[in-house]
Design an enzyme around this catalytic site. Sequence first.
Site, PDB file in Angstrom:
ATOM      1  N   HIS A  44      12.061  48.527  28.063  1.00  0.00           N
ATOM      2  CA  HIS A  44      13.455  48.409  27.662  1.00  0.00           C
ATOM      3  C   HIS A  44      13.532  47.894  26.229  1.00  0.00           C
ATOM      4  O   HIS A  44      12.565  47.348  25.686  1.00  0.00           O
ATOM      5  CB  HIS A  44      14.200  47.478  28.613  1.00  0.00           C
ATOM      6  CG  HIS A  44      14.417  48.065  29.975  1.00  0.00           C
ATOM      7  ND1 HIS A  44      15.216  47.479  30.936  1.00  0.00           N
ATOM      8  CD2 HIS A  44      13.944  49.215  30.539  1.00  0.00           C
ATOM      9  CE1 HIS A  44      15.226  48.226  32.019  1.00  0.00           C
ATOM     10  NE2 HIS A  44      14.449  49.273  31.812  1.00  0.00           N
ATOM     11  N   GLU A  46      14.960  45.380  24.737  1.00  0.00           N
ATOM     12  CA  GLU A  46      14.728  43.963  24.472  1.00  0.00           C
ATOM     13  C   GLU A  46      13.231  43.642  24.458  1.00  0.00           C
ATOM     14  O   GLU A  46      12.740  42.916  23.580  1.00  0.00           O
ATOM     15  CB  GLU A  46      15.429  43.109  25.537  1.00  0.00           C
ATOM     16  CG  GLU A  46      16.929  43.350  25.642  1.00  0.00           C
ATOM     17  CD  GLU A  46      17.313  44.385  26.683  1.00  0.00           C
ATOM     18  OE1 GLU A  46      18.323  44.179  27.367  1.00  0.00           O
ATOM     19  OE2 GLU A  46      16.585  45.409  26.812  1.00  0.00           O
ATOM     20  N   ALA A 149      35.232  76.729  22.111  1.00  0.00           N
ATOM     21  CA  ALA A 149      35.558  77.004  20.713  1.00  0.00           C
ATOM     22  C   ALA A 149      36.815  77.855  20.686  1.00  0.00           C
ATOM     23  O   ALA A 149      36.890  78.891  21.368  1.00  0.00           O
ATOM     24  CB  ALA A 149      34.404  77.734  20.032  1.00  0.00           C
ATOM     25  N   ARG A 179      23.909  69.522  23.301  1.00  0.00           N
ATOM     26  CA  ARG A 179      22.954  70.199  24.184  1.00  0.00           C
ATOM     27  C   ARG A 179      21.679  69.378  24.315  1.00  0.00           C
ATOM     28  O   ARG A 179      21.047  69.346  25.370  1.00  0.00           O
ATOM     29  CB  ARG A 179      22.609  71.581  23.634  1.00  0.00           C
ATOM     30  CG  ARG A 179      23.652  72.659  23.863  1.00  0.00           C
ATOM     31  CD  ARG A 179      23.080  74.005  23.427  1.00  0.00           C
ATOM     32  NE  ARG A 179      23.977  75.128  23.629  1.00  0.00           N
ATOM     33  CZ  ARG A 179      23.644  76.391  23.417  1.00  0.00           C
ATOM     34  NH1 ARG A 179      22.398  76.676  23.005  1.00  0.00           N
ATOM     35  NH2 ARG A 179      24.510  77.365  23.614  1.00  0.00           N
ATOM     36  N   ASP A 195      26.138  87.762  26.035  1.00  0.00           N
ATOM     37  CA  ASP A 195      25.492  87.173  24.859  1.00  0.00           C
ATOM     38  C   ASP A 195      23.975  87.044  24.971  1.00  0.00           C
ATOM     39  O   ASP A 195      23.310  86.838  23.963  1.00  0.00           O
ATOM     40  CB  ASP A 195      26.075  85.773  24.589  1.00  0.00           C
ATOM     41  CG  ASP A 195      27.570  85.810  24.326  1.00  0.00           C
ATOM     42  OD1 ASP A 195      28.057  86.871  23.878  1.00  0.00           O
ATOM     43  OD2 ASP A 195      28.251  84.791  24.572  1.00  0.00           O
ATOM     44  N   ARG A 202      18.498  73.609  19.330  1.00  0.00           N
ATOM     45  CA  ARG A 202      17.619  73.902  18.204  1.00  0.00           C
ATOM     46  C   ARG A 202      18.022  73.032  17.019  1.00  0.00           C
ATOM     47  O   ARG A 202      19.179  73.028  16.598  1.00  0.00           O
ATOM     48  CB  ARG A 202      17.709  75.396  17.852  1.00  0.00           C
ATOM     49  CG  ARG A 202      17.269  76.272  19.008  1.00  0.00           C
ATOM     50  CD  ARG A 202      17.497  77.748  18.769  1.00  0.00           C
ATOM     51  NE  ARG A 202      18.908  78.126  18.682  1.00  0.00           N
ATOM     52  CZ  ARG A 202      19.690  78.297  19.743  1.00  0.00           C
ATOM     53  NH1 ARG A 202      19.222  78.087  20.956  1.00  0.00           N
ATOM     54  NH2 ARG A 202      20.944  78.670  19.584  1.00  0.00           N
TER      55      ARG A 202
END
Length: 362
Positions: A44, A46, A149, A179, A195, A202
Amino acid sequence: MREALALARRGWGNTHPNPMVGALIVEGDQVVARGWHERDGGPHAEKAALAALGRRPAKDATLYVTLEPCSTPGRTGACSDAIIAAGIASVVIGTLDPNPLHSGKAIPLLESKHIHVRHGVLEKECRQLNRIFNHWITTGRPLVTAKLALTLDGKMATASGHARWITGAEARADVMQWRRLFPAIAVAAGTILADNPQLTARSPDCRVWCPQRCVLDRTLRTVTKAGLPKVYTDDYASQTLVFCLQQADPLRRQRLENAGVTVVPLTVETDAGFLNAVIDDLAKRTITGVYFEPGPKLFRGLMAAGVVDYLWFYQAPKIIGDPDAPGLLVPHPPITMDQALSLVEPECQVFGSDVRVGGRVR
């Protein structure tokens, strides 16, 4: 705390199902050690900061940490115990642990050992950093986010179906960042057929990151005689889940399984039942968040099923002006403005000439 937040973001996408956490140690007015949670199962933040210091802290040392230190052993030992053992004088916390079993418990524990504690510093920023973890740990279900979009007139493509690109390069780069963060990305069969996307993240340095890819294809119509799409044939085929109906063509299912794809048949009767079953299955796989990139039909179905937690709209300064072009549709259009779909705690950010507006679905 802003520097601790920057450290936490170094674990972007690598810590699921754990949160991103950053920590640093200050002596006097100098930062003397830094640490962050790098990956699930690793130290962790800390403990990483204490290890980086490599010695006992000064008597006035302060630990800054974005999330309340854990107070139970877990897999790596309780960070509160490590802070006490190290002799830290004070602790500054960004936000409390959202886990109702742990929330606020570290504070009295540290104070009982005469450690000064302050919390709520940049609380909103620290809380928003881990919206996926926060949702998962309190509900046991993945955080479902839908991204769209749009043009200024709310269109998602031209009437011919052309949609590349509505937004500019900067906005698309931001999508890649999300993503990279979400452990799963999901699309409908129509997107695959139209598509043939990779559904990977990327980065500018050409590195590729592949989340768990989810294809919602009730009848397995993406399995065609012409060949299989990229998500079924590339190097990451084993990271692809295809959700279909139990009665889908067994020969198509076999083709996918032979390619290394996992097929998940569901026994449901309604569209809403199908979508809820998908989310239930992802929860069983300990997938803490899913990033939907829906077309108009899937978006409407998601909203009708009531499974969406967050909505993000990337809006470009473009107008199509064609009533036949596919646009944003909700399942139950309001009659009055107070019935309109609304977002809670909306956020807005500019990317080039585009704007991202998002928020939690009321």
